[in-house]
Design an enzyme around this catalytic site. Sequence first.
Site, PDB file in Angstrom:
ATOM      1  N   SER A   1       0.847  -1.192   0.000  1.00  0.00           N
ATOM      2  CA  SER A   1       0.000   0.000   0.000  1.00  0.00           C
ATOM      3  C   SER A   1       0.884   1.243   0.000  1.00  0.00           C
ATOM      4  O   SER A   1       1.644   1.471   0.953  1.00  0.00           O
ATOM      5  CB  SER A   1      -0.898  -0.008   1.240  1.00  0.00           C
ATOM      6  OG  SER A   1      -1.554   1.236   1.346  1.00  0.00           O
TER       7      SER A   1
ATOM      8  N   HIS B   1      -1.533  -1.237  -4.038  1.00  0.00           N
ATOM      9  CA  HIS B   1      -2.769  -0.817  -3.389  1.00  0.00           C
ATOM     10  C   HIS B   1      -2.720   0.706  -3.230  1.00  0.00           C
ATOM     11  O   HIS B   1      -1.800   1.247  -2.618  1.00  0.00           O
ATOM     12  CB  HIS B   1      -2.862  -1.516  -2.027  1.00  0.00           C
ATOM     13  CG  HIS B   1      -4.125  -1.265  -1.293  1.00  0.00           C
ATOM     14  ND1 HIS B   1      -5.272  -2.002  -1.495  1.00  0.00           N
ATOM     15  CD2 HIS B   1      -4.439  -0.355  -0.335  1.00  0.00           C
ATOM     16  CE1 HIS B   1      -6.228  -1.556  -0.690  1.00  0.00           C
ATOM     17  NE2 HIS B   1      -5.754  -0.549   0.020  1.00  0.00           N
TER      18      HIS B   1
ATOM     19  N   ASP C   1      -4.751   3.906  -1.860  1.00  0.00           N
ATOM     20  CA  ASP C   1      -5.843   4.361  -0.999  1.00  0.00           C
ATOM     21  C   ASP C   1      -6.289   5.759  -1.393  1.00  0.00           C
ATOM     22  O   ASP C   1      -5.471   6.682  -1.448  1.00  0.00           O
ATOM     23  CB  ASP C   1      -5.371   4.398   0.457  1.00  0.00           C
ATOM     24  CG  ASP C   1      -5.194   3.012   1.033  1.00  0.00           C
ATOM     25  OD1 ASP C   1      -6.144   2.214   0.936  1.00  0.00           O
ATOM     26  OD2 ASP C   1      -4.112   2.719   1.560  1.00  0.00           O
TER      27      ASP C   1
ATOM     28  N   MET D   1      -8.791   8.687  -0.151  1.00  0.00           N
ATOM     29  CA  MET D   1      -9.605   9.109   1.006  1.00  0.00           C
ATOM     30  C   MET D   1     -10.123  10.530   0.790  1.00  0.00           C
ATOM     31  O   MET D   1      -9.384  11.384   0.294  1.00  0.00           O
ATOM     32  CB  MET D   1      -8.738   9.096   2.270  1.00  0.00           C
ATOM     33  CG  MET D   1      -8.056   7.766   2.527  1.00  0.00           C
ATOM     34  SD  MET D   1      -7.145   7.826   4.067  1.00  0.00           S
ATOM     35  CE  MET D   1      -6.281   6.250   3.996  1.00  0.00           C
TER      36      MET D   1
ATOM     37  N   HIS E   1      -8.482   1.663  -3.908  1.00  0.00           N
ATOM     38  CA  HIS E   1      -9.413   1.473  -2.777  1.00  0.00           C
ATOM     39  C   HIS E   1     -10.083   2.810  -2.495  1.00  0.00           C
ATOM     40  O   HIS E   1      -9.467   3.717  -1.928  1.00  0.00           O
ATOM     41  CB  HIS E   1      -8.570   0.971  -1.581  1.00  0.00           C
ATOM     42  CG  HIS E   1      -9.354   0.797  -0.319  1.00  0.00           C
ATOM     43  ND1 HIS E   1      -8.733   0.605   0.904  1.00  0.00           N
ATOM     44  CD2 HIS E   1     -10.686   0.759  -0.067  1.00  0.00           C
ATOM     45  CE1 HIS E   1      -9.652   0.466   1.844  1.00  0.00           C
ATOM     46  NE2 HIS E   1     -10.838   0.571   1.290  1.00  0.00           N
TER      47      HIS E   1
ATOM     48  N   MET F   1     -12.144   5.096  -0.595  1.00  0.00           N
ATOM     49  CA  MET F   1     -12.777   5.389   0.698  1.00  0.00           C
ATOM     50  C   MET F   1     -13.471   6.740   0.550  1.00  0.00           C
ATOM     51  O   MET F   1     -13.009   7.777   1.031  1.00  0.00           O
ATOM     52  CB  MET F   1     -11.723   5.392   1.807  1.00  0.00           C
ATOM     53  CG  MET F   1     -11.299   3.982   2.198  1.00  0.00           C
ATOM     54  SD  MET F   1      -9.790   3.950   3.160  1.00  0.00           S
ATOM     55  CE  MET F   1      -8.589   3.944   1.844  1.00  0.00           C
TER      56      MET F   1
ATOM     57  N   MET G   1     -11.656  -4.951   5.691  1.00  0.00           N
ATOM     58  CA  MET G   1     -10.887  -4.003   6.509  1.00  0.00           C
ATOM     59  C   MET G   1     -10.642  -4.632   7.875  1.00  0.00           C
ATOM     60  O   MET G   1     -11.579  -5.013   8.579  1.00  0.00           O
ATOM     61  CB  MET G   1     -11.650  -2.681   6.692  1.00  0.00           C
ATOM     62  CG  MET G   1     -11.744  -1.800   5.466  1.00  0.00           C
ATOM     63  SD  MET G   1     -10.206  -1.490   4.592  1.00  0.00           S
ATOM     64  CE  MET G   1      -9.183  -0.772   5.870  1.00  0.00           C
TER      65      MET G   1
ATOM     66  N   GLY H   1      -2.689   4.294   8.212  1.00  0.00           N
ATOM     67  CA  GLY H   1      -1.822   3.131   8.249  1.00  0.00           C
ATOM     68  C   GLY H   1      -1.274   2.930   9.658  1.00  0.00           C
ATOM     69  O   GLY H   1      -1.497   3.746  10.555  1.00  0.00           O
ATOM     70  N   GLY H   2      -0.583   1.816   9.837  1.00  0.00           N
ATOM     71  CA  GLY H   2       0.135   1.589  11.085  1.00  0.00           C
ATOM     72  C   GLY H   2      -0.709   1.214  12.285  1.00  0.00           C
ATOM     73  O   GLY H   2      -0.244   1.320  13.415  1.00  0.00           O
TER      74      GLY H   2
ATOM     75  N   ASP I   1      -6.931  -5.774   4.729  1.00  0.00           N
ATOM     76  CA  ASP I   1      -6.275  -4.466   4.662  1.00  0.00           C
ATOM     77  C   ASP I   1      -6.252  -3.830   6.050  1.00  0.00           C
ATOM     78  O   ASP I   1      -7.308  -3.542   6.626  1.00  0.00           O
ATOM     79  CB  ASP I   1      -7.075  -3.574   3.694  1.00  0.00           C
ATOM     80  CG  ASP I   1      -6.408  -2.245   3.435  1.00  0.00           C
ATOM     81  OD1 ASP I   1      -5.248  -2.062   3.842  1.00  0.00           O
ATOM     82  OD2 ASP I   1      -7.057  -1.384   2.805  1.00  0.00           O
TER      83      ASP I   1
ATOM     84  N   THR J   1       2.754  -0.363   6.109  1.00  0.00           N
ATOM     85  CA  THR J   1       3.891  -0.235   7.011  1.00  0.00           C
ATOM     86  C   THR J   1       4.803  -1.466   6.975  1.00  0.00           C
ATOM     87  O   THR J   1       6.031  -1.336   6.899  1.00  0.00           O
ATOM     88  CB  THR J   1       3.367  -0.056   8.461  1.00  0.00           C
ATOM     89  OG1 THR J   1       2.356   0.958   8.441  1.00  0.00           O
ATOM     90  CG2 THR J   1       4.476   0.358   9.402  1.00  0.00           C
TER      91      THR J   1
HETATM   92  C1  DX5 Z   1      -6.140   2.170   5.761  1.00  0.00           C
HETATM   93  C2  DX5 Z   1      -5.782   1.810   4.353  1.00  0.00           C
HETATM   94  C3  DX5 Z   1      -4.716   0.793   4.241  1.00  0.00           C
HETATM   95  C4  DX5 Z   1      -3.382   1.179   4.842  1.00  0.00           C
HETATM   96  C5  DX5 Z   1      -2.856  -0.036   5.545  1.00  0.00           C
HETATM   97  O1  DX5 Z   1      -7.337   2.853   5.761  1.00  0.00           O
HETATM   98  O2  DX5 Z   1      -6.911   1.347   3.645  1.00  0.00           O
HETATM   99  O3  DX5 Z   1      -4.545   0.357   2.901  1.00  0.00           O
HETATM  100  O4  DX5 Z   1      -2.453   1.598   3.893  1.00  0.00           O
HETATM  101  O5  DX5 Z   1      -1.715   0.310   6.228  1.00  0.00           O
HETATM  102  P1  DX5 Z   1      -0.974  -0.673   7.211  1.00  0.00           P
HETATM  103  O6  DX5 Z   1      -0.583  -1.900   6.416  1.00  0.00           O
HETATM  104  O7  DX5 Z   1       0.194   0.123   7.682  1.00  0.00           O
HETATM  105  O8  DX5 Z   1      -1.927  -1.018   8.317  1.00  0.00           O
HETATM  106 ZN    ZN Z   2      -6.585   0.389   1.700  1.00  0.00          ZN
END
Ligand code: DX5
Ligand code: ZN
Length: 214
Positions: A10, A35, A37, A39, A69, A71, A139, A146-147, A173, A196
């Site tokens: 990602s 991937h 994201d 948002m 993805h 969101m 999810m 992330g993280g 994810d 991460t």
């Molecule tokens: C969170 C995203 C993920 C994110 C995951 O809303 O949809 O794709 O990048 O990050 P990690 O792998 O660090 O949890």
């Molecule tokens: Zn995602």
Amino acid sequence: MYESIRIAPSILAADLLHLRDEVELALKCGADELHVDVMDGHFVPNLSNGPDVVKALRRGFPDAWLDVHLMLSEPERYLETFAKAGSSSLTVHAEAVRSPDTLMKIRELGIQPGISLKPATPVSALKPFLPLAERVLIMTVEPGFGGQKLMRSCAEKALELRKLGFGGHIACDGGVTFENAPELAALGIDTLVMGTAFFRAENPQAVADMVHAL
Ligand code: DX5
Ligand code: ZN
């Protein structure tokens, strides 16, 4: 069901100042897809990656599979834009789409449709979408950042999905790590999104190799 487990780095966790190098590294390590994201600051409390980012990735990496993805509160407004930008698959949220027709629309645009669900959304909410979806993105954290730490109970939704007979890709994810990847694969998840755990790893190649060996 699939030959090996797939890894989807990602780019949310990539060093944006060096995005080209980061993506090159991911592909060199054998990333099966990227991937991306998107948002909107409304569906989730964060902002990231508009269509121009997808366009730039497509220009730089014509053969890469870009799973976008979305969101977004109103994904229908942006399907064409993200299709034109060069998405390979578009994953929308069950909590945000107007109806299963949205997945039809994605398919008509020549893009592979995917459906995602937040931690609080039960698998039963996906039933009307499953016949039209080629992938489900579970999810395993609250989307937006992330993280975070993976919620295992969410990952177990994969078992339910397989029981319902869903034969497409099941990805998860959020909070996927080197350590929890084997148990996720054992639940029937075939695609691991890793932000991460891939981009911040000391040895991303070893992470990708471990996933592919599962
Ligand atoms: C969170 C995203 C993920 C994110 C995951 O809303 O949809 O794709 O990048 O990050 P990690 O792998 O660090 O949890
Ligand atoms: Zn995602």
